[in-house]
Write a protein that holds these residues in place. Sequence first.
Motif, PDB file in Angstrom:
ATOM      1  N   LYS A  33     -52.444  22.173  42.640  1.00 61.13           N
ATOM      2  CA  LYS A  33     -52.311  23.049  41.645  1.00 61.13           C
ATOM      3  C   LYS A  33     -50.885  24.053  42.127  1.00 61.13           C
ATOM      4  O   LYS A  33     -50.334  24.311  41.260  1.00 61.13           O
ATOM      5  N   GLU A  34     -50.895  24.524  43.256  1.00 59.92           N
ATOM      6  CA  GLU A  34     -50.040  25.139  43.913  1.00 59.92           C
ATOM      7  C   GLU A  34     -48.637  24.573  43.609  1.00 59.92           C
ATOM      8  O   GLU A  34     -47.605  25.316  43.362  1.00 59.92           O
ATOM      9  N   LEU A  35     -48.832  23.384  43.990  1.00 56.76           N
ATOM     10  CA  LEU A  35     -47.636  22.583  43.717  1.00 56.76           C
ATOM     11  C   LEU A  35     -46.860  22.481  42.236  1.00 56.76           C
ATOM     12  O   LEU A  35     -45.884  22.793  42.073  1.00 56.76           O
ATOM     13  N   TYR A  36     -48.033  22.397  41.428  1.00 56.22           N
ATOM     14  CA  TYR A  36     -47.665  22.675  40.015  1.00 56.22           C
ATOM     15  C   TYR A  36     -46.930  23.955  39.657  1.00 56.22           C
ATOM     16  O   TYR A  36     -46.104  24.102  38.768  1.00 56.22           O
ATOM     17  N   GLY A  37     -47.606  25.221  40.249  1.00 57.41           N
ATOM     18  CA  GLY A  37     -47.331  26.287  39.988  1.00 57.41           C
ATOM     19  C   GLY A  37     -45.964  26.446  40.520  1.00 57.41           C
ATOM     20  O   GLY A  37     -44.960  27.121  39.864  1.00 57.41           O
ATOM     21  N   LEU A  38     -45.451  26.094  41.725  1.00 55.57           N
ATOM     22  CA  LEU A  38     -44.134  26.124  42.194  1.00 55.57           C
ATOM     23  C   LEU A  38     -43.192  25.546  41.363  1.00 55.57           C
ATOM     24  O   LEU A  38     -42.049  26.130  40.899  1.00 55.57           O
ATOM     25  N   ARG A  39     -43.403  24.162  40.888  1.00 53.49           N
ATOM     26  CA  ARG A  39     -42.446  23.693  39.940  1.00 53.49           C
ATOM     27  C   ARG A  39     -42.357  24.401  38.752  1.00 53.49           C
ATOM     28  O   ARG A  39     -41.095  24.272  38.305  1.00 53.49           O
ATOM     29  N   ASN A  40     -43.500  24.845  38.189  1.00 59.25           N
ATOM     30  CA  ASN A  40     -43.357  25.396  36.505  1.00 59.25           C
ATOM     31  C   ASN A  40     -42.717  26.625  36.814  1.00 59.25           C
ATOM     32  O   ASN A  40     -41.979  27.251  35.668  1.00 59.25           O
ATOM     33  N   LEU A  41     -43.144  27.403  37.887  1.00 57.38           N
ATOM     34  CA  LEU A  41     -42.583  28.916  37.998  1.00 57.38           C
ATOM     35  C   LEU A  41     -41.109  28.688  38.083  1.00 57.38           C
ATOM     36  O   LEU A  41     -40.182  29.599  37.473  1.00 57.38           O
ATOM     37  N   THR A  42     -40.582  27.827  38.884  1.00 56.67           N
ATOM     38  CA  THR A  42     -39.109  27.691  39.013  1.00 56.67           C
ATOM     39  C   THR A  42     -38.329  27.184  37.798  1.00 56.67           C
ATOM     40  O   THR A  42     -37.237  27.710  37.553  1.00 56.67           O
ATOM     41  N   PHE A  43     -39.086  26.237  37.017  1.00 56.35           N
ATOM     42  CA  PHE A  43     -38.465  26.108  35.531  1.00 56.35           C
ATOM     43  C   PHE A  43     -38.404  27.058  34.784  1.00 56.35           C
ATOM     44  O   PHE A  43     -37.402  27.320  33.938  1.00 56.35           O
TER      45      PHE A  43
ATOM     46  N   TYR B  66     -43.027  32.277  46.489  1.00 55.61           N
ATOM     47  CA  TYR B  66     -44.147  31.244  45.970  1.00 55.61           C
ATOM     48  C   TYR B  66     -44.041  30.182  46.804  1.00 55.61           C
ATOM     49  O   TYR B  66     -45.217  29.667  47.344  1.00 55.61           O
ATOM     50  N   LEU B  67     -43.144  29.618  47.368  1.00 49.78           N
ATOM     51  CA  LEU B  67     -42.834  28.446  48.125  1.00 49.78           C
ATOM     52  C   LEU B  67     -43.385  29.040  49.808  1.00 49.78           C
ATOM     53  O   LEU B  67     -44.103  28.347  49.996  1.00 49.78           O
ATOM     54  N   MET B  68     -43.307  30.148  50.170  1.00 48.47           N
ATOM     55  CA  MET B  68     -43.596  30.612  51.345  1.00 48.47           C
ATOM     56  C   MET B  68     -45.318  30.866  51.401  1.00 48.47           C
ATOM     57  O   MET B  68     -46.242  30.331  52.234  1.00 48.47           O
ATOM     58  N   ARG B  69     -45.616  31.064  50.196  1.00 45.55           N
ATOM     59  CA  ARG B  69     -47.145  31.230  49.979  1.00 45.55           C
ATOM     60  C   ARG B  69     -47.693  29.978  50.106  1.00 45.55           C
ATOM     61  O   ARG B  69     -48.752  29.921  50.782  1.00 45.55           O
ATOM     62  N   ILE B  70     -47.220  28.933  49.477  1.00 43.12           N
ATOM     63  CA  ILE B  70     -47.837  27.581  49.804  1.00 43.12           C
ATOM     64  C   ILE B  70     -47.939  27.054  51.216  1.00 43.12           C
ATOM     65  O   ILE B  70     -48.890  26.809  51.631  1.00 43.12           O
ATOM     66  N   LEU B  71     -46.863  27.282  51.814  1.00 41.79           N
ATOM     67  CA  LEU B  71     -46.854  26.878  53.285  1.00 41.79           C
ATOM     68  C   LEU B  71     -47.750  27.575  54.093  1.00 41.79           C
ATOM     69  O   LEU B  71     -48.271  27.019  54.744  1.00 41.79           O
TER      70      LEU B  71
ATOM     71  N   TYR C 194     -43.656  17.651  49.633  1.00 39.24           N
ATOM     72  CA  TYR C 194     -44.025  17.989  48.360  1.00 39.24           C
ATOM     73  C   TYR C 194     -43.477  19.308  47.633  1.00 39.24           C
ATOM     74  O   TYR C 194     -43.169  19.243  46.649  1.00 39.24           O
ATOM     75  N   PRO C 195     -43.603  20.447  48.613  1.00 42.60           N
ATOM     76  CA  PRO C 195     -43.062  21.589  47.666  1.00 42.60           C
ATOM     77  C   PRO C 195     -41.454  21.648  47.653  1.00 42.60           C
ATOM     78  O   PRO C 195     -41.328  22.186  46.643  1.00 42.60           O
ATOM     79  N   LEU C 196     -40.849  20.990  48.758  1.00 42.82           N
ATOM     80  CA  LEU C 196     -39.379  20.675  48.245  1.00 42.82           C
ATOM     81  C   LEU C 196     -39.174  19.801  47.108  1.00 42.82           C
ATOM     82  O   LEU C 196     -38.256  20.315  46.316  1.00 42.82           O
ATOM     83  N   LEU C 197     -39.829  18.798  46.861  1.00 52.57           N
ATOM     84  CA  LEU C 197     -39.763  18.033  45.481  1.00 52.57           C
ATOM     85  C   LEU C 197     -40.286  18.823  44.292  1.00 52.57           C
ATOM     86  O   LEU C 197     -39.405  18.958  43.458  1.00 52.57           O
ATOM     87  N   SER C 198     -41.079  19.719  44.514  1.00 48.93           N
ATOM     88  CA  SER C 198     -41.687  20.619  43.259  1.00 48.93           C
ATOM     89  C   SER C 198     -40.516  21.401  42.887  1.00 48.93           C
ATOM     90  O   SER C 198     -40.219  21.744  41.790  1.00 48.93           O
ATOM     91  N   LEU C 199     -40.125  22.286  44.013  1.00 46.60           N
ATOM     92  CA  LEU C 199     -38.854  23.146  43.788  1.00 46.60           C
ATOM     93  C   LEU C 199     -37.565  22.538  43.357  1.00 46.60           C
ATOM     94  O   LEU C 199     -37.090  22.962  42.241  1.00 46.60           O
ATOM     95  N   ILE C 200     -37.313  21.270  43.705  1.00 45.20           N
ATOM     96  CA  ILE C 200     -36.059  20.607  43.023  1.00 45.20           C
ATOM     97  C   ILE C 200     -36.313  20.066  41.564  1.00 45.20           C
ATOM     98  O   ILE C 200     -35.358  20.311  40.914  1.00 45.20           O
ATOM     99  N   ASN C 201     -37.514  19.714  41.443  1.00 49.58           N
ATOM    100  CA  ASN C 201     -37.949  19.228  40.037  1.00 49.58           C
ATOM    101  C   ASN C 201     -38.021  20.610  39.145  1.00 49.58           C
ATOM    102  O   ASN C 201     -37.389  20.507  37.906  1.00 49.58           O
ATOM    103  N   GLY C 202     -38.347  21.644  39.613  1.00 49.02           N
ATOM    104  CA  GLY C 202     -38.307  22.916  38.800  1.00 49.02           C
ATOM    105  C   GLY C 202     -36.891  23.117  38.501  1.00 49.02           C
ATOM    106  O   GLY C 202     -36.322  23.440  37.235  1.00 49.02           O
TER     107      GLY C 202
END
Length: 313
Positions: free
Chosen positions: A232-242, A265-270, A293-301
């Motif tokens: 869920k946090e990975l989706y959160g990172l992607r969507n927040l970035t978007f 948000y990325l730091m929170r996940i880590l 995965y966090p980097l992938l979510s970030l890039i996708n966002g």
Amino acid sequence: MKIAAVLVTYNRLDMLRECISSLREQSQKIDEIIVVNNSSTDGTLGWLQNQNDITTITQENSGSAGGQFTGIKYAYEKGYDWIWCLEDEIIAEKNCLNQLINFTRTIDYNISAVSPIRVNNVDEISLGEIFKFYPKKLRHSKRYLRIKAKQFQNSSSFRIYSGTFEGLLINSNIIAKVGLPNKDMFLWFDDVEYCVRLNKFAPIYILGEAIVRKQAELSLHNANNLTSILIKELYGLRNLTFLEMNRNSDRIGDYIYKHLSIIFYLMRILKFYLGNIKLFPYAGSQLIKIIYYPLLSLINGYRGKLGKLDIKL
């Protein structure tokens, strides 16, 4: 005034039963309870098929965003005046819907939606996605996080920048202008994105005397729960970035703030993963996934690439 309740569920049958029970006991009549079942595998469909007062729509798992998209679309096309959006982990107090509807009658101008407050099992208000509205700029503030229920006066109501699908009552007249939720966001911040659009046409309010309660939170002592939370946090990172990348502003402060929000948000996940690393069964040899995965979510966002993430933890 016709009212439909739209409830999204996935593999939480016990919680679903409690939520449905609270809807049946509402002092304000609900004309139709619509449950969007995201292909649950825990007996949810069989239970729903035995209920004679529920409209069930079963679809492939499309997350909260896809479920609300389907349910709101169905209710809107059937001509309901108000659509009450919920998720299976919520229990609505008996007068919740009545308070929300009464509030809409006291406002002498059009509103797009009104939200109840969410309270957990220690009477603490959960306002994780609730942000105060600033009239001059669509900016948000976390000023109202971590408020105790006893500090929130029953008569309190204020305009908000965003609400959640855990109790949000939406005016169908506005849907014709803003469209439906973005189903490609799948999980988290899909309700924030929708509220940003709603706010462009009419205000959203939160009402202190209308209350929904969240059922038991996931235990952090179970590896499967930790995995679910991390996804869920990975989706959160992607969507927040978007969202942040699509939030227009000519202020340098806003430009810096939105990038800092993404970094934090990325730091929170880590930090979440590292703090529970001993409980994850895939620690060690698969540690690279927690970086990838966090980097992938970030890039996708940043790229605006939405949809269901291909996560294999």
